[in-house]
Design an enzyme around this catalytic site. Structure first.
Site: not given
Ligand code: PGA
Length: 255
Positions: A11-13, A101, A103, A173, A179, A219, A240-241
């Site tokens: 997930n590159w956001k 998600h 967010e 999640e 993050g 994470s 994500g990251g």
């Molecule tokens: P993260 O994000 O790996 O940066 O914690 C995961 C996500 O939001 O899907």
């Protein structure tokens, strides 16, 4: 894990423009072998503006990575300024759509009802939703995790045909882990994910619950993926990251 193929989704956001996406795909594909693709389903969910370029690169170079979107609208078309429909995504060979998600829920006000509409629409267009659920830090500390994820699953799959639920992916999640560098321990993630599998069983029956692939997200890094994947109910990760770096993502795929 019983007969469910692992699925690692990036997930590159709101990171990596389409130039960066093409470079990423080329570097990433050099790091992997056919056996990696055979062992794990790999999905990249870039920003919408990258989808066409990434589709062209993956197809031209025959890279067996599936495309995913990070969101979509539930209608096929219409007066919805700024939105993108599932049928538009399907035309770009997008196979997966992240739905709900945290967010989207927290920053853009998506409710469980909206998530349910999106899940049904994504499935009706022949795409696979990656349905995200998870508790806030407050809920976690108050011991409210089980109730939260059970409710989110029941609402996300309300009215969905069990034959469709079989194809779905769920991502657990915990919001406090996203993050932050603080992942849930493998045992805690396993415990909640087995609750989620039970909630899928309540919503769509035991066959669907055994077939659904459930990811952990929050994470995930090359250093913690193998302990997570060793858990019986954890079928993959939503990353994500660490998914922004082709080497890190390749190491995660090779857990
Ligand atoms: P993260 O994000 O790996 O940066 O914690 C995961 C996500 O939001 O899907």
């Amino acid at each position: 894990m019983t007969g469910r193929k692992p699925i690692i989704a990036a997930n590159w956001k709101m990171h990596h423009d389409h130039f960066a996406a093409i470079q990423f795909a080329q570097k990433f594909s050099y790091l992997l072998e056919k056996t990696d693709y055979d062992a794990v389903d790999i999905v990249i969910c870039p920003p919408f503006t990258d989808l066409r370029s990434l589709q062209t690169t993956l197809e031209a170079d025959e890279i067996p990575v599936a495309l995913g979107a990070q969101n979509c609208h539930w209608e096929k078309d219409g007066a919805f300024t700024g939105e993108v429909s599932p049928s538009m995504l399907a035309k770009l060979n997008v196979r997966y759509v992240i739905v709900g998600h945290s967010e989207r829920r927290e920053v853009f006000g998506e409710t469980d009802e909206i998530v349910n509409r999106k899940v049904r629409s994504v499935l009706n267009h022949g795409l696979i939703p990656i349905v995200c659920v998870g508790e806030t830090l407050e809920e976690h500390e108050a011991g409210a995790t089980v109730g939260k994820v059970k409710g989110q699953i029941a609402e996300a799959f309300a009215g969905v045909n069990p034959d469709d639920v079989v194809t779905c992916v769920v991502a657990y999640e915990p919001i406090w882990a996203i993050g932050t560098g603080h992942n849930a321990t493998p045992d805690d993630a396993q415990e909640t994910i087995s609750v989620i599998r039970g909630a899928v069983s309540n919503a769509a029956g035991e066959d669907a619950a055994q077939a659904v692939r459930i990811q952990y997200g929050g994470s995930v890094k090359p250093g913690n993926i193998s302990a997570l994947m060793a858990m019986p109910d954890i079928d993959g990760a939503l990353v994500g990251g660490a998914s922004l770096d082709p080497e890190d993502l390749a190491r995660i795929v090779r857990f």
